[in-house]
Scaffold this active site. Structure first.
Site, short mmCIF file in Angstrom:
data_model
loop_
_atom_site.label_atom_id
_atom_site.label_comp_id
_atom_site.label_asym_id
_atom_site.label_seq_id
_atom_site.Cartn_x
_atom_site.Cartn_y
_atom_site.Cartn_z
CB VAL A 165 -0.87 -0.05 1.27
CG1 VAL A 165 -0.31 -0.01 2.38
CG2 VAL A 165 -2.19 1.10 1.19
N GLY A 217 6.21 2.13 3.80
CA GLY A 217 7.04 1.05 4.75
C GLY A 217 6.90 -0.64 4.18
CD GLU A 218 2.48 -0.67 4.49
OE1 GLU A 218 3.13 0.22 3.87
OE2 GLU A 218 1.40 -0.39 5.08
N GLY A 219 6.25 -1.39 0.98
CA GLY A 219 7.00 -1.45 -0.13
C GLY A 219 8.34 -1.62 -0.09
CB CYS A 229 8.72 -5.03 4.04
SG CYS A 229 9.00 -4.14 5.47
#
Length: 293
Positions: free
Chosen positions: A64, A67-69, A71
């Protein structure tokens, strides 16, 4: 019985999102007008591609935000190293994530904005890109995406999986629980970032045999590549804050900074989800707000 109820609730969800599609498209145009969507590539959010699909198998990684990207990047690099024959497609939702992650990805990775979870956008996206597998990051549970992928026999994985306490309460509501169970049953692999998260997924009736552990992928993220201008700005900031107490609030939303200026610190640094940052100077009075980026 639970699966049948889940299918029924999904049909209702699909009908609602189909009916709301024109309003969602208008909302995207409004976000583009406000600078929250990419001015040229915002139609990708409707499932319309801006790049051609190479032949051969394709793995789709979706996150989304920033931060998630970040990872996902170590997993993507490992995937390319082990399967050089596979094309990798990366999508994110926010423009701020796009501006950072596009410089961190390997050159041969295709980067697009993610489609909104409407039947038209999801169906168009899956029909064009034809992924062999989809890796969703953290808590991206979207019914049209997950059920649509399963109907097309696309392998699904949820990496660094987590569900906040608030989201858990929402997904476990009586009317929604069967839909949650239906979605989780479509995954071949779920990697929760902690034992607590694994328990939450099991309580939501996730099949236990799909849950495995690999640790928090955030610890696998290496140093972020930055240009000389950014490195110089970081060094200047370190010098400015060297002898000051700093309270950092990262990835917050507008309005959440209220009351932070009352903290007994010399500097309160705020980093917003939309990419801008500000620094509140002054001890307890909130005066001297200066924009950093």
């Amino acid at each position: 019985m639970a699966m049948e109820r889940g299918e029924l609730i999904y049909k209702i969800y699909r009908a609602l999102t189909y009916g709301l599609s024109p309003l969602i498209q208008l909302h995207l145009r409004w976000r583009k007008f406000r600078g929250l969507e990419h001015p040229l590539r915002w139609r990708e959010r409707l499932g319309l591609p801006s790049l051609s699909r190479p032949p051969g198998p394709l793995f789709w990684f979706h996150a989304v935000s920033l931060g998630e990207g970040m990872c996902a990047i170590p997993v993507i690099k490992s995937c390319i190293e082990r399967r050089p024959d596979v094309t990798v497609l990366m999508t994110t939702t926010t423009k701020s994530a796009f501006e950072v992650i596009k410089h961190q990805l390997p050159n041969n990775v295709i980067y697009q904005f993610s489609p909104v979870d409407t039947p038209g956008a999801i169906d168009a996206f899956l029909r064009y890109w034809k992924p062999s597998a989809i890796m969703l990051m953290e808590s991206e549970l979207w019914p049209n995406l997950i059920i649509g992928a399963a109907k097309n026999r696309i392998a699904l994985a949820l990496l660094n999986a987590r569900i906040s306490a608030k989201s858990y309460d929402s997904w476990s509501q009586p009317l929604v629980n069967s839909l949650t169970s239906l979605m989780l049953s479509k995954f071949l692999l779920i990697l929760p970032l902690s034992t607590t998260q694994a328990i939450r997924f099991q309580l939501l009736q996730c099949p236990p045999f799909v849950i495995n552990f690999c640790g928090d992928l955030k610890y696998a993220v290496g140093n972020i590549d930055t240009n000389e201008e950014d490195q110089r700005a970081l060094k200047e900031l370190q010098v400015q804050l060297m002898d000051r107490k700093v309270w950092m609030a990262s990835s917050i939303h507008k309005g959440e900074e209220k009351g932070l200026s009352e903290e007994e610190t010399s500097e309160v640094c705020l980093s917003y989800n939309h990419g801008s940052s500000v620094c509140l100077s002054g001890k307890g009075n909130g005066r001297g707000v200066s924009r950093m980026t």
